[in-house]
Design a protein around this motif. Sequence first.
Motif, PDB file in Angstrom:
ATOM      1  N   LYS A 117     -17.477   6.620  -0.400  1.00 27.54           N
ATOM      2  CA  LYS A 117     -17.749   6.955  -1.696  1.00 27.54           C
ATOM      3  C   LYS A 117     -16.587   7.174  -2.503  1.00 27.54           C
ATOM      4  CE  LYS A 117     -21.590  10.096  -0.285  1.00 27.54           C
ATOM      5  NZ  LYS A 117     -22.504   9.523  -1.176  1.00 27.54           N
ATOM      6  N   LYS A 119     -14.691   8.975  -6.050  1.00 34.09           N
ATOM      7  CA  LYS A 119     -14.865   9.803  -7.225  1.00 34.09           C
ATOM      8  C   LYS A 119     -14.030   9.267  -8.344  1.00 34.09           C
ATOM      9  CE  LYS A 119     -15.408  13.934  -6.524  1.00 34.09           C
ATOM     10  NZ  LYS A 119     -15.235  15.371  -6.146  1.00 34.09           N
ATOM     11  N   ASP A 182     -20.867  12.599 -10.343  1.00 28.61           N
ATOM     12  CA  ASP A 182     -20.839  12.628  -9.004  1.00 28.61           C
ATOM     13  C   ASP A 182     -20.079  11.294  -8.629  1.00 28.61           C
ATOM     14  OD1 ASP A 182     -22.510  14.757  -8.682  1.00 28.61           O
ATOM     15  OD2 ASP A 182     -23.974  13.966  -8.822  1.00 28.61           O
TER      16      ASP A 182
END
Length: 382
Positions: A117, A119, A182
């Motif tokens: 992930k 960000k 997100d």
Amino acid sequence: MASGLSAALVFFSALGLAASWPSPSALISRTARVLNFFPIPVSEECIATDGRRSGTCLNTYDCRIQNGESSGPCALGFGVCCVFAVSCGSMVENNITYLVNPGFPSLMNGKMECKIKIKKMAPDVTQFRLDFIHFNMGQPNRKTGACDSDVFKVTGGSSRDINLCGQNSGQHMYFDVENIKDAVTITMNLTQDIYRIWEIKVSQIEFNSRAPAGCNQYYHGTKGVIQTMNYAINGRHLADQDYSICIRQEEKMCSIAYEPCDDNSFKIGPPIISNDDNGSGGGPVFGAQGTPLGQGSPSQSCSDRVVMPCDTEDFITPVGSAGLCDLLHCGNTFCSSSDGPCRIESSIKPFNIRVQFGPSAGEENPEDNIGMCLRYEQQACT
């Protein structure tokens, strides 16, 4: 500095405190270590000592607590070039980061799902740029172009999801993240026991440095090479691709010319039937650029194609008027005529090419679906 310390010792000796005062060498040593904790005025890109990877210039302490690796000095020696490399299961929250396969630089083998992930590090970050330094995964289905065994996905942004497989080393992609809060998710679904390797540099691009809107690839320089994803002589272009390749117009350049990398470097779909074919084979008869004769818009002609702006009156728009048009290319030839060198020029700005490969529609001959490799060169204004 030594003379200043000596004077200080004389002063404190008069007060009876010299015995508890550290030695000059100890003070100098401590001062040098404390300087490493001072904030670096700018956190900018730097080159690691291996000369291959890039990093972010940070002080030693910040690099360590962010799990980076110090790789050479920067900021006149007050900082270190901090290189970040992560693998499956990680969360990325800094700028330049390398996503690598488990065990990199060794090859990995086996079935697994790998997720990372990313960000945004600041609100004004509007794009992620992915540079595929090494990208060797399972090949698509040779007859359909679908990524059946391995698939690399980028989801969660404000632009179309990225889906890739095969061999894409040296390629790059921009992914819009302007309106998201997100994290973006990168997923690698690996379903076969084959060897793979990947090393992907992810850079966070602020608004004032972003690629133009709608550009999924953005090339700089007056000349270069463009290839579709998974382009190889014995490869197969990917199915279900829709993205724009943009080339920055350089100073004092007014037009651009494209030509194939070699005689076999443009093969997108079945060969186009020439104008003098009577269509006796039972299928539709195509014009020089893949337009079905007697039918409507060129977009109906090829499910797999590249579209380029053109500025010549030799081409007619779908409404029948001469002038500007979308120049469509498919089949096994980039140019409309086989006479002379194959070279297409355009002065339409910006310099863009759109790649549109439809979803897999059935089994096709992989020899007719290698993809595209073009050389481009910008032309000076006259």
